[in-house]
Every structure is written in C-alpha cells, then in structure tokens.
Design a protein around this motif. Structure first.
Motif, mmCIF file in Angstrom:
data_model
loop_
_atom_site.group_PDB
_atom_site.id
_atom_site.type_symbol
_atom_site.label_atom_id
_atom_site.label_comp_id
_atom_site.label_asym_id
_atom_site.label_seq_id
_atom_site.Cartn_x
_atom_site.Cartn_y
_atom_site.Cartn_z
ATOM 1 N N ASP A 386 0.842 -1.215 0.000
ATOM 2 C CA ASP A 386 0.000 0.000 0.000
ATOM 3 C C ASP A 386 0.871 1.257 0.000
ATOM 4 O OD1 ASP A 386 -2.474 -1.234 -0.085
ATOM 5 O OD2 ASP A 386 -2.672 -1.361 2.096
ATOM 6 N N GLN A 387 1.944 1.240 0.823
ATOM 7 C CA GLN A 387 2.867 2.379 0.849
ATOM 8 C C GLN A 387 3.551 2.552 -0.499
ATOM 9 O OE1 GLN A 387 5.365 1.371 4.190
ATOM 10 N NE2 GLN A 387 4.355 2.865 5.509
ATOM 11 N N VAL A 389 2.379 1.720 -3.444
ATOM 12 C CA VAL A 389 1.416 2.298 -4.387
ATOM 13 C C VAL A 389 1.358 3.817 -4.208
ATOM 14 C CG1 VAL A 389 -1.015 2.439 -5.029
ATOM 15 C CG2 VAL A 389 0.024 0.208 -4.598
ATOM 16 N N GLN A 390 1.274 4.250 -2.961
ATOM 17 C CA GLN A 390 1.200 5.687 -2.676
ATOM 18 C C GLN A 390 2.450 6.415 -3.166
ATOM 19 O OE1 GLN A 390 0.530 6.010 1.529
ATOM 20 N NE2 GLN A 390 -1.384 4.865 1.480
ATOM 21 N N GLN A 391 3.607 5.812 -2.915
ATOM 22 C CA GLN A 391 4.857 6.480 -3.270
ATOM 23 C C GLN A 391 5.026 6.591 -4.783
ATOM 24 O OE1 GLN A 391 8.160 4.574 -1.301
ATOM 25 N NE2 GLN A 391 7.322 4.919 0.751
ATOM 26 N N THR A 393 2.691 6.388 -7.083
ATOM 27 C CA THR A 393 1.629 7.240 -7.629
ATOM 28 C C THR A 393 1.973 8.717 -7.435
ATOM 29 O OG1 THR A 393 -0.022 5.540 -7.168
ATOM 30 C CG2 THR A 393 -0.831 7.764 -7.554
ATOM 31 N N ALA A 394 2.473 9.063 -6.233
ATOM 32 C CA ALA A 394 2.868 10.453 -5.969
ATOM 33 C C ALA A 394 4.020 10.869 -6.877
ATOM 34 C CB ALA A 394 3.259 10.607 -4.499
ATOM 35 N N SER A 397 2.692 11.387 -10.389
ATOM 36 C CA SER A 397 1.917 12.620 -10.461
ATOM 37 C C SER A 397 2.832 13.841 -10.514
ATOM 38 C CB SER A 397 0.984 12.711 -9.250
ATOM 39 O OG SER A 397 0.282 13.926 -9.254
ATOM 40 N N THR A 475 10.554 10.486 -2.019
ATOM 41 C CA THR A 475 9.632 10.377 -0.887
ATOM 42 C C THR A 475 10.277 10.888 0.396
ATOM 43 O OG1 THR A 475 8.603 8.436 -1.920
ATOM 44 C CG2 THR A 475 8.182 8.780 0.425
ATOM 45 N N LYS A 479 8.864 13.961 2.727
ATOM 46 C CA LYS A 479 8.435 13.757 4.123
ATOM 47 C C LYS A 479 9.242 14.599 5.090
ATOM 48 C CE LYS A 479 6.607 9.073 3.781
ATOM 49 N NZ LYS A 479 6.735 7.684 4.233
#
Length: 837
Positions: A386-387, A389-391, A393-394, A397, A475, A479
C-alpha cells in the motif's frame, strides 16, 4: 602419498580420525567429486578442512609448475619452440611468485614494526569526508528523474569491439598476450586456483580465519628452485575475506543507511556517469588509482585478516575495501564469504568471484538446503505494498509531464502490478479468515492491464533505471528528515519479489497469511537443486561439512539428484573421545513405568508431563554440574513448566527440581547471553544447574556446552514440523511428485508401487527435517577429547530402528541393543559418572 600429505601440515599431532578426514578430503578434491563430511564438533573439523584442502592446493600448484618442464629425453627438434615457450613461461611464473612473496614479506615486517612501536597516529588516518552534506543542499527534481529509456531489446546490445578480421583463435592469443593498460586496475592477469570457504555468518568465518592463522602449508615451489637466494622467504597463505557493501562500506553517509538494499542503491547512485565530482564517493578507486589498489591488494593478503581487519585497511588508506578487494581475488589462495554471497550468481558476479575450477567448501552445511531456500525466498506485507502504491503514484503525479516514452509506460506498469498484488491479497484474505492459503503467480498478476506486462522486461527496467531508489529518495525529501525512515525501503522488496514471480511453478509456492493486523504474501522455494547446480557443475570439487549432517539421504535425493553416483561420496567420522566418555540411551518408560509418547496428540497428558518431571529430578540427582533439556517448542515448554509449578499440589515438581539444581528456562524474550552467564555461574558455585531450552531455539545451535556446562543433554520428544500447515503440505507434495516421476522415468518398481514409494519418500523427508534438528541439539555436548557426557532421548520412538538410524554414527554406535527400563538406565548413569569422578 607425497611427503606433504604425511601430516597434512596440521599444527598439532592429528588424531587418527583427523588423518582419515584429511585423506578423504584430499582424494575428493583430487578426483573432482562432491563430498559430504560429517565430523562431530570438537573433533577439529575446521583445522582438518583447512589442512587437507591447503595441502592439496599447494601440491597441485607444485605439480602444475613441474609440468611446465620438458619431459626428460624429449629431444624432438620439431617441438623446440613449445619447450622454449614452456621454459620462459615457467621462469616468468616463478619470478612473479618471488616478487609477490618479497612484497608481502616486506609488508609483514613493516606492520610488525609499526605494531611494536605502537605508532597508531601514523597507521590510523582520519576518514576523509565529502564536501558538504546532501541533506543540507537544496534539492531539485533532476535528482529524482529517471534517464530516458528507449530500448527494450536485450539482444541489440552494442558489440564490445569491432571485428578485426583475425580468426577467433588468433584474436584470443592476441588478447592473452596484450599487456595490461592503465585501466586494468581490478585484477592481475593470472588467476590462481583457490579454495572458497563459506559459512553462515561472519562470526563463524572469523573463527575459521583464527584457525587458518595456525597453519603453515607446504610450499608450492618445486624442490630445487630457490626463491630470493640468501633469504628465508616464507610462502604465507594468501587469504581474502569478502563481504557485502554493508560489511565493508567506509563512507559514513552511505554506511548509516537503514538497509542493505538502500546501501547498495546509494553506492551505485554515487558512481553513475554524469554525477558531479563533489557528489561522487571519495573512497571509490579511480582509473588513476592503480598503484594504491595494488598496495591495498598486497596489504590485504600479506596477513590473514578477517572482514573487520580488511575494513580497517581500507579506512587507513582512504580506499573502498569493497571494490579494492577485487584486485586481491586473483592472487588469493583462500576466499571466505557468507552463504548469500556464494549462493546468488548476481552476488558472485558483483564481487568478481568465479567458482570455475575452484574448490568450494561449505561448512555448517546441515543448513545448506534451508539457506538456499531462504536466499531465494521473499515476503511482502500488504502494508508495504500500500505504501509502495502511494509512493509511486505520488512520484508519477509529480513528474507526469517529464516522464516520456518507455519511462511513462514502465512507471504505469509498476503501479498496475502493485495494485494487482494488493487487490489479490485483500481478496484472498477476505475469503479465508484462518490459516495459510496457497496462491499462484497468475492470481497475483490478474489485475487490470497486468496481462500486457512482460515481467522480465519490467525487472530489467527497474534494475537499469534505479526507479525504486529514485522514488524512495523523492519520498524522503517530501516527508522531511524527521520522517525519513517511515515507509523507507518498501520498493526494493517489491523489485525482488518481481523476480520470483517469474520462477517456474514447480520450484516454489506463494503463501498468503494473516499476521496480526497485516496480510503477508510469502514465496517459499521448494526445489533448491537448480539454484546450486551451477556451482556444482563449474567448481572442481564441492565439499559439504558439518558436525551433524545425518540423515544424509536428502542431499543425494533432493540437492544432487543429477550427479552420477560415483561423483558423490559421503563420510561420517567418529568422535575423538573414547567410547567410555559417552553414555547414550533412548528412554521409553519413566520411573513409574509410564510410556513416553510425546506425539502431538498425547504430549499434553499431565501424567506424561509429571513422569518427565520425575525423570528429570532423578537425573539431576545423579548427574553432576550442568544438565540441558531440549523441548520440541517454546509453547510446549511453557505448557510443561505450568504443570510442574502446580502439581503435585503438596510439593510441585518445580520446587523439587530447584532443590536439586538451579533451574533456568529459555524463552523468546530472555537474553541468551544473560541466561548462559547465570547458568554458568550457578554451576561454578557448586549448586549445579538445569537449563530448559528448545530445539531450533538460540541455544540449540552454535552454543558449546562443554565440560561442566553440559554433563547431560536430554531430548524430549521429536520436534516434527506442522504437517498440516500449508508450507509443509506443499513441501511433502513436491517431494512426492519428484519421487513419483523418478519411479516412472527409471521404472525401478512396478507401476502399482509408485504412489506408495512416493508417500514413503515424503515421510522420510519429513522425518529427516526433524532429526537434523534433534542431532544439532544433542550435539551441543562433548566438545574435546577429554570431555564426557550422557545423552538421553526421551520418547518411545527413539528406540525404533527407523529413528535410530537417522542419528549420527558416533551416537548410534554407543547405544546398546534392546530397550532398557528406567532403573537400569539410572544405574548406568550412576556407574558412568562414578568412573569419571
């Protein structure tokens, strides 16, 4: 037998079984075989391996130099050129050997002087640091962008050199004769045949290195040839310890990263062409560092150093030991490295190690099959995916307007595949609330658009583009420093997982399981043979050695089934102790004549547990000093202790045990070092001690209970793995399939018996896994020639021939035939220790 084999350069007077071990080892290497050697711990196995192998190596080098001389009486005039070339080649080899030995001798003298004078200030330099700090510099998007990627075709790689018009043989000759240029800073031209020694951990390798320092092998120089006239030139052992970047990196900004994968990726990133000079690693050898690299090589092999010593050499020279050590590989006679660096072809290639025609020795080899499986198995958590996918995708983008061509295609594929994995795991977990579930690669890759992905091309892209590292670096910056470790390192496991998705279905299985609030997908390798086969086929000889290799049938059946029978040999050597120093006995019934049946269905019986407690109480009264007991699992040990603490009500057994000896218990949360220190202290005080531990726990392997620490070891039950678990079901089914196909292929039995034979093979495999664990545990005692101990195996099944024959030979030979009652066993214990007092 040549003179050098008389004592095999052993630093002490070897025992007969050590001479036998070294002689068989020498012959195995000479005959290019695969040998499995079982020699109990405490019999000098490491020294026997070193002395037997090094004696062969030096003998072989001497024979090779002798072979360069023309045969006596050979006056064939037509062959004068070949004989002249041989003489020149021999002279060149001897001169090169002399020059190297003189350099190494000078370095040893220099180090000895520095050590004597204690000029630490001259030998220790402050580590050079990079100018500025990456975290202090402003970042820009270019740091995280992948380079343009326009080609998929591996077959269209640019040729390394243009055609010259020469024939292949002529070109090969010219290549061989060509003198090295400035760029050739990594390895000398001549590769020495070598011994590659492998063990599980660097601490075990360090123990081996300490033993290596004791040995002075015979000279490899033929008799009659003088090196450095007028000098007593010692031909020392050229040893090199190899390790990963994590072990050897001396760049503080890289070495402090959280994971091995992060260190590897950052190191490669700092070497990338086009990287600004001030951002490159200052310790990396350059094309102009030929002299420094050669100096490092000489210092690395001048002394026998372990991995930490090698790192210190690099720090003193401000030179990366990971890369500079490659220059020493060709000149080394002995390489030491941990399992993963040998087993993975990619790791060997990264280090510049080839096993071609070398001698590979794997110590502690009872772990080899598991080590291969662990090396090529991998697990991912849903939370990690899940992490990821988020990374990604970001990242996509943020850089969507700059990602073009193949980069856009492959980043999209990564996102699709990650989503496919997460959807599959959630779906499987929803359908099955308990236990492990087997899934296929097809199920994991069943998401929308994933059928259009070619995994091998995607994996190649990830390797070449360093996308995972780019995304994680981006990432981290997003952060901020305070959260830089949160979600760090989730993409590299995904990249590794992608590689096993391409494995053949019959090699391994994917398992999905719930763990706390997370879902885990795990790939387990079931068939290790192909992953070790390349080493076996390329090496001159492969030696597997261990204190407890029994039962050995699994190695021939499932690791080396492709070998011709005459190429595989097994040896089981006795102990150095006299037979009177070992008391070994299966215990079928307890003091009250209750049968000991510790099968899973019956071991919870309070009557059986109390009978075991009574047996321990009586054993502790007659056995002096330390007694170690091994239980099948932590859960069962806790269950047994709970019963002893409350029964019998009038006088709980735990109280009785503590009156005889101070009782200690291993548990998952207890420090082993503290536990052993307190255990030893109780024994030294004269009270004696009882240590309750677990098969497969931290005390069952690598811990020596010598002398007073282990006057008796007691195995309680047989620690069979859970046959109803998904993983063991898959393993046994896999073994059944292999045996069934073998029966079908070789027609060794009537067809009607094939299935029964397959079932028998899987049962044997299951029992062997259990007995290897038992043998490791009970082998913790008796560590030298004057040691003595009792071994009690408490379970009716230990008295069966089927289980007994899976014990090590040195224990089997000490067990009397027939079943003895407890009273007879107790009298035997009394007499055994009475004769030792």
């Amino acid at each position: 037998m040549e003179p050098s084999q008389a004592s095999f350069c052993h630093p002490y007077q070897p025992y007969d079984i050590q001479l036998e071990f070294m002689a068989h080892l020498y012959r195995c290497i000479e005959d290019k075989k695969v040998g499995i050697f079982e020699s109990p711990t405490g019999t000098g196995k490491s020294l026997s391996l070193i002395c037997g192998a090094l004696t062969w190596l030096r003998d072989n080098e001497r024979r090779a130099l002798d072979s360069t001389l023309p045969a006596e009486g050979d006056d064939d005039q037509d062959d004068w050129l070949a004989r002249a070339e041989s003489a020149v080649r021999r002279r060149e080899l001897l001169l090169a050997r002399e020059e190297l030995e003189q350099k190494l001798a000078a370095l040893r003298e220099e180090e000895a002087r520095l050590k004597q004078k204690r000029f630490d200030s001259r030998s220790m330099k402050k580590a050079r640091t990079t100018e500025g700090n990456a975290q202090e510099q402003p970042w820009n998007d270019d740091e995280f962008m992948v380079e343009d990627y326009n080609s998929d075709e591996e077959e269209m790689a640019t040729a390394q050199r243009a055609s010259t018009g020469f024939s292949n043989s002529t070109q090969a000759l010219l290549d061989r004769l060509q003198k090295p240029t400035k760029e050739d800073v990594e390895q000398p031209e001549i590769q020495r045949l070598k011994i590659i020694y492998c063990s599980r951990t660097h601490s075990q390798l360090t123990q081996f290195v300490n033993e290596l320092r004791r040995v002075k092998p015979p000279s490899s120089i033929p008799s009659g040839v003088e090196l450095a006239p007028g000098q007593d030139l010692e031909e020392g052992i050229k040893h090199l310890a190899l390790g990963s970047r994590k072990n050897l990196c001396i760049n503080p900004n890289v070495a402090r990263l959280s994971s091995t994968a992060a260190i590897n990726e950052r190191c490669l990133e700092l070497q990338k062409p086009g990287t600004a000079k001030e951002k490159k690693c200052p310790y990396l050898p350059s094309k102009d560092d030929r002299d420094r690299v050669e100096s490092f090589r000489n210092k690395a092999i001048a002394q026998i150093r372990d991995i930490e010593d090698l790192s210190h050499v690099g720090k003193r020279m401000d030179l990366c030991p990971y890369y500079a050590s490659r220059a020493a590989i060709a000149s080394a006679e002995v390489l030491t490295l941990p399992y993963p660096l040998l087993l993975q072809k990619s790791a060997r290639e990264a280090l510049g190690v080839s096993v071609k025609d070398d001698v590979v020795i794997i110590d502690e080899a009872h772990n080899l099959t598991d080590a291969i499986a662990d090396t090529f198995s991998i697990a991912l958590r849903l939370s990690q995916l899940d992490q990821a996918v988020q990374q990604v995708t970001a990242y996509a983008s943020r850089f969507k307007n700059r990602l073009k061509g193949k980069n856009r295609v492959y980043v999209t594929q990564v996102i699709r595949l990650l989503i496919s994995l997460t959807d599959c795991l959630r779906g499987v977990a929803e359908k099955s609330r308990t236990g492990e579930v087997i899934v296929t690669a097809t199920q994991l890759m069943s998401g929308k658009g994933v059928d259009q992905i070619r995994p091998h091309k995607l994996l190649r892209y990830l390797h070449e583009s360093k996308l995972c590292h780019k995304v994680e670096s981006y990432t981290d910056v997003q952060k901020g420093a305070e959260d830089s470790n949160q979600g760090r390192g989730v993409l590299m496991p995904f990249q590794n997982f992608l590689s096993v998705l391409m494995n053949p279905d019959d090699e391994g299985r994917f398992f999905v399981d719930r763990q706390n609030s997370d879902i885990l997908v795990r790939y387990t390798l079931l068939d290790p043979r192909e992953h070790f086969r390349a080493i076996v086929e390329e090496a001159r000889a492969v030696i597997l050695a261990g204190g407890t290799m029994s039962p050995m049938s699994d190695y021939s059946n499932y690791l080396f089934p492709y070998l011709e029978k005459n190429r595989l040999e097994t040896f089981s050597f006795g102990h150095v102790i006299p037979a009177s120093h070992l008391f070994a006995q299966p215990v079928v019934n307890g003091p009250s004549n209750t049968e000991f049946d510790f099968t899973f269905e019956n071991r919870g019986s309070e009557r059986t547990v109390l009978e075991l407690g009574n047996l321990l109480c009586r054993t502790c009264k007659v056995v002096p000093d330390g007694v170690v007991v091994f239980f099948p699992s932590y859960e069962y040990l806790a269950q047994v202790v709970a019963v002893w603490q409350r029964l019998p009500p009038a006088r709980p057994l735990m109280k009785s045990l503590n009156e005889n000896k101070v009782t200690f218990q291993e548990s998952k949360g207890v420090s082993v070092d503290e536990l052993l220190r307190d255990y030893a202290s109780a024994i030294d005080s004269g009270k004696g001690a009882l240590l309750l531990s677990v098969v497969g726990g931290k005390l069952s392997e690598g811990i020596n209970f010598s002398d007073k620490l282990g006057r008796a070891v007691i195995a309680v039950g047989l620690p069979f793995p859970n046959a109803n678990g998904a993983e063991w079901k898959a393993k046994m089914k896999h073994v059944e399939g292999l045996r069934y196909q073998q029966c079908k292929r070789e027609a060794i039995l009537p067809q009607g018996q094939w299935l029964a034979e397959a079932k028998k093979a899987s049962r044997d495999y299951y029992e062997n896994a259990c007995m290897r664990s038992v043998n490791q545990s009970i082998g913790r005692v008796i560590r030298h020639r004057n040691d003595y101990a009792a071994i009690l195996m408490v379970d009716r099944r230990f008295a069966t021939e089927r289980i007994r024959q899976k014990l090590p030979g040195w224990i089997q030979g000490n067990i009397g035939r027939g079943v003895q009652c407890w009273d007879d066993i107790e009298r035997g214990l009394v007499n055994f220790f009475h004769t030792k007092s």
